[in-house]
Design a protein around this motif. Sequence first.
Motif, PDB file in Angstrom:
ATOM      1  N   GLN A   1       0.792  -1.235   0.000  1.00 37.01           N
ATOM      2  CA  GLN A   1       0.000   0.000   0.000  1.00 37.01           C
ATOM      3  C   GLN A   1       0.826   1.289   0.000  1.00 37.01           C
ATOM      4  O   GLN A   1       0.506   2.231  -0.705  1.00 37.01           O
ATOM      5  CB  GLN A   1      -0.953   0.001   1.201  1.00 37.01           C
ATOM      6  N   TYR A   2       1.879   1.333   0.820  1.00 35.67           N
ATOM      7  CA  TYR A   2       2.519   2.628   1.044  1.00 35.67           C
ATOM      8  C   TYR A   2       3.870   2.781   0.358  1.00 35.67           C
ATOM      9  O   TYR A   2       4.583   1.809   0.116  1.00 35.67           O
ATOM     10  CB  TYR A   2       2.748   2.833   2.547  1.00 35.67           C
ATOM     11  N   THR A   3       4.221   4.035   0.142  1.00 34.57           N
ATOM     12  CA  THR A   3       5.608   4.351  -0.186  1.00 34.57           C
ATOM     13  C   THR A   3       6.396   4.341   1.130  1.00 34.57           C
ATOM     14  O   THR A   3       5.803   4.418   2.225  1.00 34.57           O
ATOM     15  CB  THR A   3       5.731   5.752  -0.810  1.00 34.57           C
TER      16      THR A   3
ATOM     17  N   TYR B   1       4.868   5.460   4.884  1.00 32.50           N
ATOM     18  CA  TYR B   1       4.848   4.514   6.007  1.00 32.50           C
ATOM     19  C   TYR B   1       5.309   5.163   7.310  1.00 32.50           C
ATOM     20  O   TYR B   1       4.808   4.832   8.389  1.00 32.50           O
ATOM     21  CB  TYR B   1       5.715   3.291   5.693  1.00 32.50           C
ATOM     22  N   LYS B   2       6.228   6.117   7.200  1.00 35.13           N
ATOM     23  CA  LYS B   2       6.773   6.742   8.408  1.00 35.13           C
ATOM     24  C   LYS B   2       5.681   7.322   9.304  1.00 35.13           C
ATOM     25  O   LYS B   2       5.814   7.323  10.526  1.00 35.13           O
ATOM     26  CB  LYS B   2       7.762   7.853   8.019  1.00 35.13           C
ATOM     27  N   SER B   3       4.611   7.820   8.713  1.00 37.94           N
ATOM     28  CA  SER B   3       3.534   8.414   9.507  1.00 37.94           C
ATOM     29  C   SER B   3       2.351   7.460   9.664  1.00 37.94           C
ATOM     30  O   SER B   3       1.313   7.847  10.198  1.00 37.94           O
ATOM     31  CB  SER B   3       3.060   9.719   8.859  1.00 37.94           C
TER      32      SER B   3
ATOM     33  N   TRP C   1      -0.712   0.939  11.133  1.00 38.57           N
ATOM     34  CA  TRP C   1      -1.996   0.985  10.439  1.00 38.57           C
ATOM     35  C   TRP C   1      -2.299  -0.346   9.750  1.00 38.57           C
ATOM     36  O   TRP C   1      -3.349  -0.521   9.157  1.00 38.57           O
ATOM     37  CB  TRP C   1      -2.024   2.118   9.404  1.00 38.57           C
ATOM     38  N   GLY C   2      -1.337  -1.259   9.782  1.00 32.91           N
ATOM     39  CA  GLY C   2      -1.619  -2.614   9.299  1.00 32.91           C
ATOM     40  C   GLY C   2      -1.207  -2.899   7.873  1.00 32.91           C
ATOM     41  O   GLY C   2      -1.611  -3.924   7.314  1.00 32.91           O
ATOM     42  N   HIS C   3      -0.397  -2.011   7.274  1.00 29.06           N
ATOM     43  CA  HIS C   3      -0.036  -2.208   5.869  1.00 29.06           C
ATOM     44  C   HIS C   3       1.477  -2.145   5.645  1.00 29.06           C
ATOM     45  O   HIS C   3       2.232  -1.753   6.535  1.00 29.06           O
ATOM     46  CB  HIS C   3      -0.745  -1.160   5.000  1.00 29.06           C
ATOM     47  N   SER C   4       1.867  -2.501   4.434  1.00 32.33           N
ATOM     48  CA  SER C   4       3.279  -2.599   4.088  1.00 32.33           C
ATOM     49  C   SER C   4       3.656  -1.602   3.005  1.00 32.33           C
ATOM     50  O   SER C   4       2.801  -1.128   2.251  1.00 32.33           O
ATOM     51  CB  SER C   4       3.592  -4.003   3.563  1.00 32.33           C
ATOM     52  N   THR C   5       4.947  -1.366   2.911  1.00 31.68           N
ATOM     53  CA  THR C   5       5.488  -0.661   1.755  1.00 31.68           C
ATOM     54  C   THR C   5       5.895  -1.706   0.713  1.00 31.68           C
ATOM     55  O   THR C   5       6.004  -2.897   1.024  1.00 31.68           O
ATOM     56  CB  THR C   5       6.738   0.141   2.131  1.00 31.68           C
ATOM     57  N   LEU C   6       6.144  -1.246  -0.480  1.00 32.55           N
ATOM     58  CA  LEU C   6       6.614  -2.167  -1.512  1.00 32.55           C
ATOM     59  C   LEU C   6       7.972  -2.764  -1.113  1.00 32.55           C
ATOM     60  O   LEU C   6       8.231  -3.944  -1.357  1.00 32.55           O
ATOM     61  CB  LEU C   6       6.718  -1.437  -2.856  1.00 32.55           C
ATOM     62  N   THR C   7       8.813  -1.969  -0.474  1.00 33.87           N
ATOM     63  CA  THR C   7      10.135  -2.494  -0.099  1.00 33.87           C
ATOM     64  C   THR C   7      10.017  -3.520   1.036  1.00 33.87           C
ATOM     65  O   THR C   7      10.722  -4.529   1.037  1.00 33.87           O
ATOM     66  CB  THR C   7      11.096  -1.357   0.305  1.00 33.87           C
ATOM     67  N   HIS C   8       9.132  -3.271   2.005  1.00 32.96           N
ATOM     68  CA  HIS C   8       8.895  -4.291   3.038  1.00 32.96           C
ATOM     69  C   HIS C   8       8.459  -5.599   2.394  1.00 32.96           C
ATOM     70  O   HIS C   8       8.918  -6.689   2.759  1.00 32.96           O
ATOM     71  CB  HIS C   8       7.763  -3.859   3.985  1.00 32.96           C
ATOM     72  N   THR C   9       7.524  -5.463   1.458  1.00 30.02           N
ATOM     73  CA  THR C   9       6.958  -6.659   0.848  1.00 30.02           C
ATOM     74  C   THR C   9       8.000  -7.378  -0.007  1.00 30.02           C
ATOM     75  O   THR C   9       8.020  -8.618  -0.053  1.00 30.02           O
ATOM     76  CB  THR C   9       5.713  -6.283   0.028  1.00 30.02           C
ATOM     77  N   ALA C  10       8.846  -6.611  -0.654  1.00 29.14           N
ATOM     78  CA  ALA C  10       9.912  -7.244  -1.442  1.00 29.14           C
ATOM     79  C   ALA C  10      10.851  -8.026  -0.518  1.00 29.14           C
ATOM     80  O   ALA C  10      11.281  -9.145  -0.851  1.00 29.14           O
ATOM     81  CB  ALA C  10      10.684  -6.184  -2.219  1.00 29.14           C
ATOM     82  N   ASP C  11      11.176  -7.456   0.649  1.00 27.22           N
ATOM     83  CA  ASP C  11      12.010  -8.171   1.627  1.00 27.22           C
ATOM     84  C   ASP C  11      11.324  -9.459   2.085  1.00 27.22           C
ATOM     85  O   ASP C  11      11.943 -10.514   2.206  1.00 27.22           O
ATOM     86  CB  ASP C  11      12.275  -7.289   2.856  1.00 27.22           C
TER      87      ASP C  11
END
Lengths: 131, 275
Positions: free
Chosen positions: B201-203, B207-209, B213-223
């Motif tokens: 969901q997030y950039t 995500y920093k703010s 909230w229960g969601h991931s960034t693309l980089t989290h998900t890639a990891d």
Amino acid sequence: MATQHPIELILARRLAESMSHPVWITDALGNLVFYNEPAEGILGVRFGEAGEMPASALAERFVTEDLDGTEMPASDLPLVIALRDWLPAHRPMRIRSFDGVWRVIGVTAIPLVGVGDRRVGALATFWELKD
Amino acid sequence: MKATLLGTRGSVGRAGPATVRYGGDTSAVEVCADNGTVLLLDAGSGIVHASPAMTSAPVHVLLTHLHMDHIQGLGFLNSLFNPDIEVHIWGPKSSHRPLAARLGRYLSPPLFPVHLRDLPNLILHEIGSEDFSIGPFSVTSDLIIHSGRALGYRVSADGRSLAYLPDHEPALGSENLVSEPVWTSGFGLAEGVDVLIHDTQYTDEEYKSRVGWGHSTLTHTADFAKMAGVGKLVMFHHEPDHTDELIDQLMDDLKGDRDLPFDLVPGLAGATIEV
């Protein structure tokens, strides 16, 4: 690859990692799966060095006594009660930790029971008691 | 096995010229086994694009959780009103209120004209962390980190496997997401799957703010996908404010920054992915 821990234990560890007081977490069988950095000061060794530990090994690594110095049976330990009766338990005690030093601590243990009464483990917080 | 992305948007629908390719409908995925048996994953507004039910064949809808963007299409699933079709809804169990009562908050007036109890052939299944079968599908459900109680699913059929974790924040409170699989939410569901459909969901900046909230960034998900050793990662649950252009850019940036050990699939509305 080892099996992933239940989500309740993962969240408990996340909480423990963000706490400034000592926290110890076991799985449903009583195996040590994590303790946080503040706990390292009382237990005498970093978790990274001690690692996860089967319940059977814990009795060999720790010695516990009542405050008057009498031997405390394992069945009276708050964590054992939490895992046996699935109820919170508390008591003060003396403990000889990994580093061989005796300390007087208070321990409160709570069972970790997920949705559908899924019993996943227990969490104990403890602190050094001063005179 | 194939998976079709019926609705890919997170949180709230966002139809318009800037979201034509990635879509405006909220979460819903249709999974079809080689023998034609269908599973529906979530019931966001995208569920209206599901294939028409085969006459008298039961319909199975697996809900990850009961946030509106995952159930708002449920009342518009035609099979619900056909007395000749059994509709099975699988959703997370609660310690306090039955699934019928929780779904009934939405499927009842004044939010919806029909009461859940008046639907003719509805069967509810309350599930937690467990394994079960639906026709040719072997399904594993497990609780994952999201705000409130949420499930992820692993679906296997025809020798292939897919994991669906549309709302998931495995990075919450973790400094070691990559190095500790057994301590990572959702790892057991995603390990070694051919296709992972996951929250992106997030950039990183957003995500920093929005921690917690229960969601991931693309980089989290890639990891996460790399750690789980998946074959394909499908970007999903797009932030409502993200335009097609921005999502393309995020994907290109990730590919430019990293040597990805999986195929990164853009998560376009209506796309069918061969599992």
